[in-house]
Design an enzyme around this catalytic site. Sequence first.
Site, PDB file in Angstrom:
ATOM      1  N   GLY A 165       0.655   3.360   5.877  1.00  0.00           N
ATOM      2  CA  GLY A 165       0.836   2.942   7.326  1.00  0.00           C
ATOM      3  C   GLY A 165      -0.186   1.829   7.537  1.00  0.00           C
ATOM      4  N   TYR A 166      -0.166   0.439   7.468  1.00  0.00           N
ATOM      5  CA  TYR A 166      -1.116  -0.220   7.256  1.00  0.00           C
ATOM      6  C   TYR A 166      -1.168  -1.232   8.412  1.00  0.00           C
ATOM      7  CZ  TYR A 166      -2.447   0.932   1.987  1.00  0.00           C
ATOM      8  OH  TYR A 166      -2.104   1.352   1.332  1.00  0.00           O
ATOM      9  N   SER A 167       0.215  -1.592   8.438  1.00  0.00           N
ATOM     10  CA  SER A 167       0.497  -2.822   9.553  1.00  0.00           C
ATOM     11  C   SER A 167       0.943  -2.677  11.213  1.00  0.00           C
ATOM     12  CB  SER A 167       1.417  -3.443   9.227  1.00  0.00           C
ATOM     13  OG  SER A 167       1.339  -4.111   7.976  1.00  0.00           O
ATOM     14  N   SER A 182       7.102   1.114   5.097  1.00  0.00           N
ATOM     15  CA  SER A 182       9.011   1.449   4.756  1.00  0.00           C
ATOM     16  C   SER A 182       9.168   3.567   4.712  1.00  0.00           C
ATOM     17  CB  SER A 182       8.513   0.745   3.349  1.00  0.00           C
ATOM     18  OG  SER A 182       8.799  -0.795   3.746  1.00  0.00           O
ATOM     19  N   GLU A 203      -4.235  -6.341 -10.602  1.00  0.00           N
ATOM     20  CA  GLU A 203      -3.302  -7.702  -9.825  1.00  0.00           C
ATOM     21  C   GLU A 203      -2.657  -7.140 -11.567  1.00  0.00           C
ATOM     22  OE1 GLU A 203      -1.739  -9.258  -7.603  1.00  0.00           O
ATOM     23  OE2 GLU A 203      -3.639  -9.404  -6.000  1.00  0.00           O
TER      24      GLU A 203
END
Lengths: 378, 386
Positions: B121-123, B155, B239
């Site tokens: 739950g980020y954006s 998502s 990364e």
Amino acid sequence: MNFGFTEEQELLRAEVRKFLDQNAPLEEVRKIVETPEGFDRHLWNRMGELGWIGLAMPEAHGGVGLDFVTLVVLLEETGRSLFPSPLLSTVIAAHAIQSLGDEAQQARWLPGLADGRAIGSLALLEDNDSLDPADMALRGKADGDDWILSGSKRIVPDAGVADCFVVAFRSGSSPDAISLAVVDKDSVGLSVSDHPVMDLTKRSGQLQLAELRVKSDAILGEAGAAADAVRSLVDLGATLVAAEAVGAAEAALEITTRFAKEREQFDSKIGRFQGVKHPLAEMYVDVESFRSLVYYAAWCLDQGASEAPAASRAASQAKAYAAEAFARIGIDGVQLHGGVGYTDEYDIQLYLKRSKWARPAFGDSDYHYDRLAAQGGL
Amino acid sequence: MDFKLSPEEEAFRDEVRAFLDENLPPDGERGPEFGAEWNRKVREKRWVGFSWPEEVGGGGGSLMEQVILKDEMAKRKAPSLGSCFMGLAWVGPSLIEYGTEAQKQRFVPDILDGKYQWCTGYSEPGSGSDLASLQCKCTRDGDEYVVNGQKIWTSIAMWSKWMILLVRTDTTGAAKHDGITCLLVEMDSPGLEVRPIKNMSGSSMFAEVFFTDVRVPVENRLGEEGQGWQVTISALAHERSGIAEFHGLMRNLDRLKDLAKRSMKNGRPASEDPGLRRRLVRAETKVEAMRLNGMRFLTKQLKGEKLSSETSINKLHRALLEIELGEIALEIQGSAAPLWQGAAPVADDGHWQRFALGWPEVVIGGGTPNIQKNIIAERILGLPKD
């Protein structure tokens, strides 16, 4: 696993850069290209003494015996400086002699090519502008063991200053019946003229051959069996041209980035605007990407016959990407400079011209994409 | 320059190959029970969470071993290692670095076993590329937090049991990164509502998630209050070189070449169209550049250097290629391109039509191409910030 350079190679890079920064900054380059020969013999000889011209030529014949990956380091730097010299031409001609020539031919030509006393060039292109051996029209007439050549070669790199030419000619009717011969510039029947050029740092010219007699001892390898060698030389040439393009494109990016950080419009450095930032970022992505392809192509070439198909593919990918991207970088570089980019005074236009030279040299993007498609199952 | 593996690395590669010979049937011959079997076996090998430390149940694999494992798996079209995708990518790394002992014991084994799904739950509607501006409100009430607000582009929210959630605990207007806290929230909490978003290709992968007085026990806070940004970023710190995507892209290119040979366009096989031929190999050249860029990044990592913004190079390539491959797929099909699954002229049951509408999932989700360009321009080229 190490897809990077050795300490020695990095040292070489630093040394070459220092040499070029000191001796051939762009203001000096601008003067050198206005001289009749278009390059500086004194600097050329010093590069020969330092072993840079003969870097990848065999030790047995005066070279240093290092690999193409190391040569790429040197060429990135000469490209970066737009250094005008017949280095690429000489290295490629020497490689033709080295890979096909017998002991006597190598002993005769390579030591001079390695230390800079002699300049060599590969003469491939003709009026149909094709790199494909099957399209080569210059036909040799057999005369005993000798061959008589009449016709012309065009856009021969550094033709005006070359001491010898490796000339490709047709010696039979089958598409692959191609021979390579080393021809001295003073041969009877050979005349050389300079083409006027857009990029003054890269000279080229035309060879007229009128009943030029090639003795059998000047034929490299077996007569009529050089088609594969010509294709390999195209792979090598494409890779080395792309290597110079890495350095040149990177320099164009640096120059334009510096300009974007200094130039102010609308009360702001223009580098703050995304319309300027994004093309610069794209340039960076492209340079780094074809850099990777070039390094890999050089590595494949160094593996010799065992990796020949991989080398051919890698060389095509490197040159296809480089030709297209460098051309874009030249245009964007000038455009991002605004009006001053159009002036002779600013250096960015020198890189745009270099990109025009680099694009067709040893095959443009379409040529290499078509080759890749045919080899890649399409 | 040298692409050889060390003897130890070669031994590991052989181990992986032997495992695949024994346990991975060819693509068409994988039965209904294969998935569960596979998950159990790779878990036993500790190849799920292979990069995680052994003490939390991971594999402790070296960087080079991770690359070898992924490479061999991808070459053989093996299924993924582990099934809790978001948990493995996002939740696990944050838990390992910031979780309490109790949290690690409670959640990490389940992620490795793939017991259930996690979502992130980020954006938010007002916080996409500028994630740190998020506003989802969170106040403390005794031993609980109370969450009110909305998340979007979550998502697989509808199939998840847990969510890793970023909320704003400090609204005093202090530095925007410092007011963010990370919570672990059960999806069946009262007041939490999931509404799937139907995307342009007709399926639903994302959802909106609404929070109305959703209560979260303080023990389910990950990291300290106000530390949420670092907690989340820590998962990003590892990364990736981008080598892993190479095989997937190459597989699609091979399938597109095959599609071009089977498809007629302008009266001849599409594979004979000079423009399409060039576009296909041009895309392939970019994919190869991605692979080799990745090798250069990996070399840097192996020398002990950290990767940073340069990985944006491959993210940008990946995004543009995703779009380009979809476009090529449609152009190969000529006049049939705008048809849909079920239409006779459509190839492969409409797979490529769906594919050509599916790129935003990759292209927008990972940071838009324009954001990647900003990152490169500002952090690498040193141009002034917007």
